[in-house]
Structure formats: structure tokens, C-alpha cells
Write an enzyme that holds these catalytic residues in place. Structure first.
Site, PDB file in Angstrom:
ATOM      1  N   HIS A 100       0.804  -1.224   0.000  1.00  0.00           N
ATOM      2  CA  HIS A 100       0.000   0.000   0.000  1.00  0.00           C
ATOM      3  C   HIS A 100       0.839   1.278   0.000  1.00  0.00           C
ATOM      4  O   HIS A 100       0.283   2.376  -0.117  1.00  0.00           O
ATOM      5  CB  HIS A 100      -0.953   0.006   1.203  1.00  0.00           C
ATOM      6  CG  HIS A 100      -2.273   0.646   0.893  1.00  0.00           C
ATOM      7  ND1 HIS A 100      -3.405   0.451   1.654  1.00  0.00           N
ATOM      8  CD2 HIS A 100      -2.655   1.487  -0.100  1.00  0.00           C
ATOM      9  CE1 HIS A 100      -4.421   1.138   1.141  1.00  0.00           C
ATOM     10  NE2 HIS A 100      -3.981   1.775   0.081  1.00  0.00           N
ATOM     11  N   ASP A 123      -9.814  -0.357   4.004  1.00  0.00           N
ATOM     12  CA  ASP A 123      -8.611  -0.950   4.580  1.00  0.00           C
ATOM     13  C   ASP A 123      -8.862  -1.299   6.040  1.00  0.00           C
ATOM     14  O   ASP A 123      -9.598  -0.604   6.736  1.00  0.00           O
ATOM     15  CB  ASP A 123      -7.474   0.085   4.476  1.00  0.00           C
ATOM     16  CG  ASP A 123      -6.092  -0.486   4.683  1.00  0.00           C
ATOM     17  OD1 ASP A 123      -5.946  -1.515   5.356  1.00  0.00           O
ATOM     18  OD2 ASP A 123      -5.133   0.139   4.182  1.00  0.00           O
ATOM     19  N   HIS A 125      -6.516  -1.006   8.118  1.00  0.00           N
ATOM     20  CA  HIS A 125      -5.593  -0.120   8.808  1.00  0.00           C
ATOM     21  C   HIS A 125      -5.791   1.327   8.361  1.00  0.00           C
ATOM     22  O   HIS A 125      -6.370   1.591   7.310  1.00  0.00           O
ATOM     23  CB  HIS A 125      -4.149  -0.550   8.529  1.00  0.00           C
ATOM     24  CG  HIS A 125      -3.893  -2.000   8.798  1.00  0.00           C
ATOM     25  ND1 HIS A 125      -4.049  -2.973   7.820  1.00  0.00           N
ATOM     26  CD2 HIS A 125      -3.507  -2.650   9.923  1.00  0.00           C
ATOM     27  CE1 HIS A 125      -3.764  -4.164   8.350  1.00  0.00           C
ATOM     28  NE2 HIS A 125      -3.443  -3.987   9.619  1.00  0.00           N
ATOM     29  N   ASP A 127      -3.095   3.496   7.930  1.00  0.00           N
ATOM     30  CA  ASP A 127      -1.936   3.918   7.139  1.00  0.00           C
ATOM     31  C   ASP A 127      -1.642   5.397   7.367  1.00  0.00           C
ATOM     32  O   ASP A 127      -1.292   6.137   6.449  1.00  0.00           O
ATOM     33  CB  ASP A 127      -2.148   3.616   5.657  1.00  0.00           C
ATOM     34  CG  ASP A 127      -2.263   2.118   5.382  1.00  0.00           C
ATOM     35  OD1 ASP A 127      -1.886   1.341   6.266  1.00  0.00           O
ATOM     36  OD2 ASP A 127      -2.759   1.746   4.312  1.00  0.00           O
ATOM     37  N   HIS A 140       4.338   1.214   4.027  1.00  0.00           N
ATOM     38  CA  HIS A 140       2.949   0.984   3.609  1.00  0.00           C
ATOM     39  C   HIS A 140       1.951   1.415   4.684  1.00  0.00           C
ATOM     40  O   HIS A 140       0.772   1.607   4.381  1.00  0.00           O
ATOM     41  CB  HIS A 140       2.712  -0.485   3.203  1.00  0.00           C
ATOM     42  CG  HIS A 140       2.634  -1.465   4.335  1.00  0.00           C
ATOM     43  ND1 HIS A 140       1.992  -2.678   4.224  1.00  0.00           N
ATOM     44  CD2 HIS A 140       3.146  -1.443   5.588  1.00  0.00           C
ATOM     45  CE1 HIS A 140       2.104  -3.354   5.356  1.00  0.00           C
ATOM     46  NE2 HIS A 140       2.797  -2.622   6.191  1.00  0.00           N
ATOM     47  N   ASP A 227      -7.419  -1.894  -0.148  1.00  0.00           N
ATOM     48  CA  ASP A 227      -6.481  -2.883   0.380  1.00  0.00           C
ATOM     49  C   ASP A 227      -7.277  -4.152   0.654  1.00  0.00           C
ATOM     50  O   ASP A 227      -8.280  -4.124   1.371  1.00  0.00           O
ATOM     51  CB  ASP A 227      -5.859  -2.326   1.667  1.00  0.00           C
ATOM     52  CG  ASP A 227      -4.746  -3.193   2.219  1.00  0.00           C
ATOM     53  OD1 ASP A 227      -4.833  -4.435   2.098  1.00  0.00           O
ATOM     54  OD2 ASP A 227      -3.798  -2.631   2.804  1.00  0.00           O
ATOM     55  N   ASP A 229      -6.786  -6.443   2.586  1.00  0.00           N
ATOM     56  CA  ASP A 229      -6.913  -6.833   3.991  1.00  0.00           C
ATOM     57  C   ASP A 229      -8.073  -6.131   4.676  1.00  0.00           C
ATOM     58  O   ASP A 229      -8.370  -6.395   5.837  1.00  0.00           O
ATOM     59  CB  ASP A 229      -5.601  -6.656   4.762  1.00  0.00           C
ATOM     60  CG  ASP A 229      -5.219  -5.210   5.067  1.00  0.00           C
ATOM     61  OD1 ASP A 229      -6.102  -4.327   5.108  1.00  0.00           O
ATOM     62  OD2 ASP A 229      -4.013  -4.959   5.281  1.00  0.00           O
ATOM     63  N   GLU A 272      -1.995  -5.030  -2.004  1.00  0.00           N
ATOM     64  CA  GLU A 272      -1.651  -5.985  -0.941  1.00  0.00           C
ATOM     65  C   GLU A 272      -2.078  -7.429  -1.236  1.00  0.00           C
ATOM     66  O   GLU A 272      -2.260  -8.223  -0.314  1.00  0.00           O
ATOM     67  CB  GLU A 272      -2.201  -5.531   0.419  1.00  0.00           C
ATOM     68  CG  GLU A 272      -1.606  -4.218   0.933  1.00  0.00           C
ATOM     69  CD  GLU A 272      -0.194  -4.340   1.493  1.00  0.00           C
ATOM     70  OE1 GLU A 272       0.345  -5.467   1.516  1.00  0.00           O
ATOM     71  OE2 GLU A 272       0.369  -3.296   1.886  1.00  0.00           O
TER      72      GLU A 272
END
Length: 300
Positions: A100, A123, A125, A127, A140, A227, A229, A272
Site C-alpha cells: 500500500h 482498509d 488499517h 496507514d 505501507h 487494500d 486486507d 496488498e
């Protein structure tokens, strides 16, 4: 949905994170027939191939708090230029990652063509880390912060300008793992975050309606940074930083279908995908399926 002129850009970056294999993500997505799917939907699609990215073996970590800073920054500069050229040609940039950190380059290339860009960050997360707050030093986890103008100058100034986006034009969707520094920055900047709590409580349809309202208010373009994830690891096992309790496969399709109906996207990236950690290319297949929904595919 109106037919789009789509340019695929592969970005085989694996310097921004700690688990090898994500550099093969663009190939895995292509192998899952991404281009064929988009062509079947009636879009005009060209594949510009992969941009060159150095391998970790040919690089040296000079700063443990900003791993492979020079290499990541240079690769993102090249991506920004390529994306910008695609936009100048009147085409839709669609970037396949790669980790990412590539969003630093994608957004830099896109945002220079818009006065006020909206961003959907799908996402697990945030980031939103910096050199000072990151527990890992992996870039990332800093890409959205850099796009906001927060972080190391080599990342923040990608494309020669900063910031790329304003906090009021960003929404995070599916967030469920934030570091302390990221939480502080979210509060400080007033970024709208739809965590898994909001998705569970409100439902994905309402979350997307609110998200679209935010990113399209007073903006002239909207970028999707997805992303894999963000989805639950049961649906997407092939990611480097899986977090349990994520968005479901069907919820994600609904999110993309609602985006397609709104017809607000002007650029996108899917990142990702790590085939080394995957099962029978399942995660890349999910990426392509979601791409299809985002570009107008319907059940009926």
C-alpha cells in the site's frame, strides 16, 4: 454505467512492508483475468505493464524507522508520473499492487489534475503513521499520512507538491486496527472513519451512502484505494497483514455496487495481494470480482 477508458498499471512493490511476495500481486490479479472481466463489461482496457521496482536484495535499509525510504520514494515518483500521463490522456488509471505504499505515487499522480480530490480508503488499517509513530518502520503504513502532507519530505513531496488531499475529503472504511499515533492524527485532523463497529451497527448500505456524500461534496474527483486486507481473512487469506473480523465478501460487493451506481470514481488501486500467502489465488480472484462490481457488473 458509462463505459470507461481504463489503463492498467502494475506496481510490483514489496519494499513498503515486511512480508515477501506482494511484488507478485499484479501478476496474480492479471492471472485472475482482470482485463477480460473489464472488457466483458464493455470498457476499453489497455495494460501498460509493470513499472520497475528494485528488490530488497539489491537495496539497503538505511533507517529502521523508514525502511527502504529512497527506493520507495523513487518508485512512487515514477508511478506518479505514469498515472499523471494516463489522466492527461483522458483515461482512468487502475493500479495493481504491490504493497500500500504505492498509494503515495498513485494519489500524487491523480491529485495534480483535480482541485479537490476525494479519497475512499478501504482498509483494515489507517496507514496514518509517520517515522515517529510507526511500530515497524514499514512505509505501507504511512501512505495516507504522506498524502495528507504529514511525514518525511521524501514521501510528502512526491510529485513535487503537498498536500494531495484534505482530511475533510477522506473516508476510511473497514478500519479495525489503529496505532496510538494514528488515532491521535485522526482526532487532530477530524478524518471520518467507518470502523467495523459502524459497519456492523449501521450496515454497509448506509455507510457507503454517508461515505459517498463526504467524498463527493465539493470535490471534482474521487479515488478508491482498496487494500484486500479490508476484507475478512477468511475471504482474503493472501495478504501480509490480516486482521480478523473484517468486511465480508458480500458486503464488499455491495460497497462496490453502490460506488458504481454513484458513478463518482475517477481512479482506483487494488493493493496488498500476496500470492505466496494465498490459497489457489483466492485473494486475487476476489480483487477481480470486486473490480467487476466497481465497474458496473450486476447480478441481474
Amino acid at each position: 454505467m458509462e463505459k470507461k477508458l481504463i489503463s492498467i498499471i502494475g506496481m510490483p512493490m514489496d519494499l513498503g512492508q515486511g512480508r515477501r511476495g506482494v511484488d507478485m500481486g499484479p501478476s496474480a490479479i492479471r492471472y485472475a483475468a482482470a482485463q477480460d472481466e473489464l472488457i466483458r463489461l464493455g470498457h476499453d482496457v489497455e495494460d501498460l505493464g509493470n513499472l520497475p521496482v528494485p528488490s530488497p536484495e539489491s537495496s539497503i535499509i538505511e533507517n529502521q524507522n523508514l525502511k527502504y525510504l529512497k527506493e520507495v520514494a523513487e518508485a512512487c515518483e515514477q508511478l506518479a508520473e505514469t498515472v499523471s500521463q494516463v489522466v492527461e490522456r483522458g483515461r482512468f488509471p487502475l493500479v495493481f499492487g504491490g504493497d500500500h505504499s504505492i498509494a503515495i505515487g498513485t494519489i500524487a499522480g491523480v491529485a495534480k489534475h483535480y482541485k479537490n480530490l476525494g479519497v475512499i480508503w478501504y482498509d483494515a488499517h489507517g496507514d496514518l503513521n509517520t517515522e515517529e509513530t510507526s511500530p515497524s518502520g514499514n512505509i505501507h503504513g504511512m501512505s495516507l499520512a504522506a498524502s495528507l502532507g504529514v511525514g518525511h519530505p521524501s514521501l510528502v513531496q512526491c510529485g513535487g507538491y503537498a498536500p494531495k488531499v484534505r482530511p475533510e475529503n477522506i473516508v476510511l472504511i473497514g478500519t479495525r486496527e489503529l496505532d496510538p499515533g494514528e488515532k491521535e492524527l485522526i482526532r487532530q485532523l477530524g478524518i471520518r472513519v467507518f470502523t467495523m463497529h459502524e459497519i456492523d451497527r449501521l450496515g454497509m448500505a448506509r455507510v457507503m451512502d454517508e461515505a459517498i456524500h463526504i467524498v463527493s461534496k465539493d470535490t471534482d474527483g474521487v479515488h478508491l484505494s482498496l487494500d484486500l486486507d479490508g476484507l475478512d481473512p477468511k475471504d482474503c487469506p493472501g495478504v501480509g497483514t490480516p486482521v480478523p473480523g473484517g468486511i465480508s465478501y458480500r458486503e464488499s460487493h455491495l460497497a462496490m455496487e453502490i460506488l458504481a451506481e454513484a458513478n463518482i470514481l475517477t481512479s482506483a488501486e487494488f493493493v496488498e495481494v500476496n500470492p505466496i500467502l494465498d490459497q489457489a489465488n483466492q485473494t486475487a480472484k476476489v480483487a477481480v470480482a470486486l473490480m467487476g462490481s466497481a465497474f458496473g457488473k450486476k447480478i441481474l
